[in-house]
Design a protein around this motif. Structure first.
Motif, PDB file in Angstrom:
ATOM      1  N   UNK A   7      -3.462   3.162  -9.850  1.00  0.00           N
ATOM      2  CA  UNK A   7      -3.815   2.593  -8.546  1.00  0.00           C
ATOM      3  C   UNK A   7      -4.852   1.500  -8.749  1.00  0.00           C
ATOM      4  N   UNK A   8      -4.720   0.440  -7.981  1.00  0.00           N
ATOM      5  CA  UNK A   8      -5.731  -0.613  -8.058  1.00  0.00           C
ATOM      6  C   UNK A   8      -6.274  -0.901  -6.659  1.00  0.00           C
ATOM      7  N   UNK A   9      -7.247  -1.803  -6.593  1.00  0.00           N
ATOM      8  CA  UNK A   9      -7.891  -2.107  -5.318  1.00  0.00           C
ATOM      9  C   UNK A   9      -6.883  -2.590  -4.278  1.00  0.00           C
ATOM     10  N   UNK A  10      -5.900  -3.384  -4.706  1.00  0.00           N
ATOM     11  CA  UNK A  10      -4.893  -3.890  -3.762  1.00  0.00           C
ATOM     12  C   UNK A  10      -4.099  -2.765  -3.107  1.00  0.00           C
ATOM     13  N   UNK A  12      -5.152   0.150  -2.345  1.00  0.00           N
ATOM     14  CA  UNK A  12      -5.997   0.785  -1.335  1.00  0.00           C
ATOM     15  C   UNK A  12      -6.244  -0.131  -0.138  1.00  0.00           C
ATOM     16  N   UNK A  13      -6.361  -1.429  -0.382  1.00  0.00           N
ATOM     17  CA  UNK A  13      -6.510  -2.368   0.732  1.00  0.00           C
ATOM     18  C   UNK A  13      -5.236  -2.361   1.582  1.00  0.00           C
ATOM     19  N   UNK A  14      -4.078  -2.402   0.928  1.00  0.00           N
ATOM     20  CA  UNK A  14      -2.805  -2.327   1.660  1.00  0.00           C
ATOM     21  C   UNK A  14      -2.708  -1.044   2.469  1.00  0.00           C
ATOM     22  N   UNK A  15      -3.142   0.057   1.877  1.00  0.00           N
ATOM     23  CA  UNK A  15      -3.094   1.340   2.581  1.00  0.00           C
ATOM     24  C   UNK A  15      -4.032   1.347   3.777  1.00  0.00           C
ATOM     25  N   UNK A  16      -5.212   0.747   3.625  1.00  0.00           N
ATOM     26  CA  UNK A  16      -6.151   0.658   4.748  1.00  0.00           C
ATOM     27  C   UNK A  16      -5.548  -0.156   5.887  1.00  0.00           C
ATOM     28  N   UNK A  17      -4.875  -1.243   5.549  1.00  0.00           N
ATOM     29  CA  UNK A  17      -4.219  -2.070   6.572  1.00  0.00           C
ATOM     30  C   UNK A  17      -3.118  -1.268   7.266  1.00  0.00           C
ATOM     31  N   UNK A  32      -7.852   9.119   4.495  1.00  0.00           N
ATOM     32  CA  UNK A  32      -6.577   8.621   5.018  1.00  0.00           C
ATOM     33  C   UNK A  32      -5.991   7.552   4.098  1.00  0.00           C
ATOM     34  N   UNK A  33      -6.849   6.731   3.542  1.00  0.00           N
ATOM     35  CA  UNK A  33      -6.403   5.695   2.607  1.00  0.00           C
ATOM     36  C   UNK A  33      -5.808   6.344   1.357  1.00  0.00           C
ATOM     37  N   UNK A  34      -6.481   7.355   0.851  1.00  0.00           N
ATOM     38  CA  UNK A  34      -5.997   8.057  -0.345  1.00  0.00           C
ATOM     39  C   UNK A  34      -4.635   8.690  -0.086  1.00  0.00           C
ATOM     40  N   UNK A  35      -4.500   9.345   1.055  1.00  0.00           N
ATOM     41  CA  UNK A  35      -3.218   9.980   1.401  1.00  0.00           C
ATOM     42  C   UNK A  35      -2.121   8.931   1.506  1.00  0.00           C
ATOM     43  N   UNK A  36      -2.407   7.835   2.204  1.00  0.00           N
ATOM     44  CA  UNK A  36      -1.404   6.779   2.379  1.00  0.00           C
ATOM     45  C   UNK A  36      -0.975   6.193   1.032  1.00  0.00           C
ATOM     46  N   UNK A  37      -1.933   6.023   0.125  1.00  0.00           N
ATOM     47  CA  UNK A  37      -1.633   5.451  -1.196  1.00  0.00           C
ATOM     48  C   UNK A  37      -1.048   6.479  -2.156  1.00  0.00           C
ATOM     49  N   UNK A  38      -1.153   7.777  -1.792  1.00  0.00           N
ATOM     50  CA  UNK A  38      -0.697   8.826  -2.700  1.00  0.00           C
ATOM     51  C   UNK A  38      -1.597   8.958  -3.910  1.00  0.00           C
ATOM     52  N   UNK A  39      -2.881   8.740  -3.684  1.00  0.00           N
ATOM     53  CA  UNK A  39      -3.861   8.737  -4.783  1.00  0.00           C
ATOM     54  C   UNK A  39      -4.942   9.779  -4.548  1.00  0.00           C
ATOM     55  N   UNK A  40      -5.612  10.209  -5.603  1.00  0.00           N
ATOM     56  CA  UNK A  40      -6.771  11.075  -5.425  1.00  0.00           C
ATOM     57  C   UNK A  40      -7.881  10.298  -4.721  1.00  0.00           C
ATOM     58  N   UNK A  41      -8.626  10.980  -3.878  1.00  0.00           N
ATOM     59  CA  UNK A  41      -9.690  10.299  -3.132  1.00  0.00           C
ATOM     60  C   UNK A  41     -10.733   9.706  -4.075  1.00  0.00           C
ATOM     61  N   UNK A  42     -10.918  10.320  -5.227  1.00  0.00           N
ATOM     62  CA  UNK A  42     -11.865   9.789  -6.198  1.00  0.00           C
ATOM     63  C   UNK A  42     -11.490   8.392  -6.676  1.00  0.00           C
ATOM     64  N   UNK A  43     -10.197   8.118  -6.733  1.00  0.00           N
ATOM     65  CA  UNK A  43      -9.742   6.782  -7.141  1.00  0.00           C
ATOM     66  C   UNK A  43     -10.160   5.721  -6.123  1.00  0.00           C
ATOM     67  N   UNK A  44     -10.150   6.089  -4.851  1.00  0.00           N
ATOM     68  CA  UNK A  44     -10.570   5.152  -3.805  1.00  0.00           C
ATOM     69  C   UNK A  44     -12.060   4.871  -3.959  1.00  0.00           C
ATOM     70  N   UNK A  45     -12.855   5.942  -4.112  1.00  0.00           N
ATOM     71  CA  UNK A  45     -14.306   5.784  -4.258  1.00  0.00           C
ATOM     72  C   UNK A  45     -14.661   5.062  -5.558  1.00  0.00           C
TER      73      UNK A  45
END
Length: 195
Positions: A7-10, A12-17, A32-45
């Motif tokens: 996962x990269x920053x893009x 997560x930005x796309x998921x936030x949008x 919510x961003x983590x769930x949408x991206x299918x990523x662990x929340x730690x990756x977002x942080x």
């Protein structure tokens, strides 16, 4: 062998949008961003220090895209081309358009932003304002030209398009004729006004 980040920053930005467009800006959370991206929340942080930071990046992405595809058409006196560009943008990028509608003029950030990120937001807004000012100068009309121009370029079209975007429905072909009639009527009225 180097292991590439899944996962990269893009992402997560796309998921936030996506979350903001579908559920409203208040629903944009790190979880919510983590769930949408299918990523662990730690990756977002790991990539964003706060909800405000990722929301600001999402806002910057959408506004810059809007400026490039729509507001750049405000530079001249052909206001119909600008309205048509807005309609095309909303049809081509309904998620971005819904996200922008959810934010109104500016999203509310619940934490202070780092100074460089805040400066980027101000720079983007200044670039958008400059597009509008160039159109205002190009139209050279009466004292109330600013209000007229905001109605022609933004308020009128958004009022017509918003119900379709808000209900996640395609914008019908007939909307273009309605917008053109409104645009032409207001511009014709404006030419009869004097300072």
């Amino acid at each position: 062998m180097v292991r590439l980040a899944k996962f990269n920053a893009d992402n997560f930005i796309d998921s936030a949008i996506d979350v903001g467009a579908q559920c409203g800006i208040a629903a944009v959370s790190m979880a919510a961003i983590a769930v949408k991206a299918g990523a662990p929340i730690g990756s977002v942080y790991h990539r964003f220090e706060s909800r405000s930071a990722i929301l600001a990046r999402a806002w910057l992405r959408v506004k810059a895209d809007f400026r490039a595809d729509v507001a750049s058409r405000w530079d001249g006196a052909d206001t119909w081309a600008a309205v048509a560009a807005l309609l095309d943008w909303c049809r081509a990028k309904p998620v971005y358009a819904r996200f922008l509608l959810q934010c109104e003029d500016y999203p509310v950030f619940d934490a202070a932003l780092p100074a460089p990120l805040h400066a980027e937001l101000e720079t983007e807004q200044a670039a958008l304002d400059a597009c509008f000012e160039r159109c205002l100068h190009a139209t050279r009309q009466h004292a109330e030209a600013e209000a007229m121009l905001r109605f022609v370029l933004i308020d009128g079209p958004v009022a017509v398009i918003k119900p379709y975007l808000a209900n996640n429905r395609p914008i019908p072909a007939g909307v273009e004729a309605m917008l053109r009639a409104s645009h032409d009527a207001v511009r014709a009225w404006a030419t009869t006004q004097t300072d």
